[in-house]
Design a protein around this motif. Sequence first.
Motif, PDB file in Angstrom:
ATOM      1  N   THR A 116     -65.430  17.936 -56.264  1.00  0.00           N
ATOM      2  CA  THR A 116     -66.158  18.948 -57.045  1.00  0.00           C
ATOM      3  C   THR A 116     -65.609  19.013 -58.467  1.00  0.00           C
ATOM      4  O   THR A 116     -66.338  19.086 -59.445  1.00  0.00           O
ATOM      5  N   VAL A 154     -65.252  20.392 -63.868  1.00  0.00           N
ATOM      6  CA  VAL A 154     -66.400  20.062 -63.016  1.00  0.00           C
ATOM      7  C   VAL A 154     -66.713  18.576 -63.148  1.00  0.00           C
ATOM      8  O   VAL A 154     -66.870  18.067 -64.250  1.00  0.00           O
ATOM      9  N   LYS A 157     -69.505  18.511 -59.100  1.00  0.00           N
ATOM     10  CA  LYS A 157     -70.386  19.679 -59.287  1.00  0.00           C
ATOM     11  C   LYS A 157     -71.329  19.466 -60.475  1.00  0.00           C
ATOM     12  O   LYS A 157     -72.502  19.862 -60.434  1.00  0.00           O
ATOM     13  N   ASP A 160     -74.120  16.971 -59.481  1.00  0.00           N
ATOM     14  CA  ASP A 160     -75.100  17.715 -58.672  1.00  0.00           C
ATOM     15  C   ASP A 160     -75.991  18.593 -59.549  1.00  0.00           C
ATOM     16  O   ASP A 160     -77.211  18.646 -59.368  1.00  0.00           O
ATOM     17  N   HIS A 161     -75.374  19.288 -60.472  1.00  0.00           N
ATOM     18  CA  HIS A 161     -76.099  20.208 -61.367  1.00  0.00           C
ATOM     19  C   HIS A 161     -77.162  19.467 -62.183  1.00  0.00           C
ATOM     20  O   HIS A 161     -78.302  19.913 -62.291  1.00  0.00           O
TER      21      HIS A 161
END
Length: 372
Positions: A116, A154, A157, A160-161
Amino acid sequence: MEKSGRSLCSLVCKWTYSAEKGWDDSFWKLIGLEDFVADNYSKIGNQVLPPGASLGNGLTPEAARDLGLPAGIAVAASLIDAHAGGLGVIGADVRGHGLACEGQPVTSRLAVICGTSSCHMGISKDPIFVPGVWGPYFSAMVPGFWLNEGGQSVTGKLIDHVVRGHAAFPELQAKATARCQSVYAYLNSHLDLIKKARPVGFLTVDLHVWPDFHGNRSPLADLTLKGMVTGLKLSQDLDDLAILYLATVQAIAFGTRLIIEALEAAGHSLSTLFLCGGLSKNPLFVQMHADITGMPVVLSQEVESVLVGAAILGACASGDFASVQEAMSRMSKVGKVVFPRLEDKRYYDKKYQVFLKLVEHQKEYAAIMKGD
């Protein structure tokens, strides 16, 4: 287990404890917690043990019942999760893989634990102070070595975002599901389809990302920084999503390069990356880190390197190995080595120049807006 047994790792990295001098009375008094000092720090622990040391008389009968394990089995002083991952990869026997670090001390290796968020663990024989990088911490990961810990707030993460927030994500999800693939395996194969004759990394020649959507941990240590993307178009199809995903992965790798440069400028000498964590399962992420840093990337045979690190500690506590270093070399195995495409170096050097310009410009924009 004795309640007072504390791991040196967490106390040094998170609690201002010094491996050489112990607790600092003046700090606790300064922040109004002087009651911690009373009775030789009995409230927060005064028996501090190096990672891998055997705790007390082993597992208590009560804990043994709960865990389904034999009472008295050895219990090791622990490591923080990322530090366990670093321990699980950094000491692997690399003989026969054509790596420069084979003939170099273990201090030439940088462990990158990437999920992450990401942690960059470098060790040294003497303390090295690196601006914007945590540490140095003595014996906090590998006994007898100083640890510097860089990080990116990050990474997984962020990917993914970016991917899930794109207009083409529902189409991507449907196509990946139909093919029984993860969205990232599908994106990687889609990039191979659209790259034509050039290397896949060249698809981002006019699309650049600064990845600090959640501030910068290392080496700029600036929580006010924001993410940046330059080179957007009106189209929002699957090709655009795949190329933006690629540019984001590259930006994370450029962030690692920036951390490496800070470590080396301060006195570290690094030649090889050892990657573990969820993102190390993504071949595009791994190849981009090799290409952009110019360093080979070592992947472990056992993917869950944090568990290997914990097992190394257990094997030391049980007496199976005389030292953490011996356990590291015997229990960590090289699974795969990914070498950089050196013929692409000039392209990534140019993209890195753009990467550094992005943050320079962002700071200029902030200064303009703060001005009268």
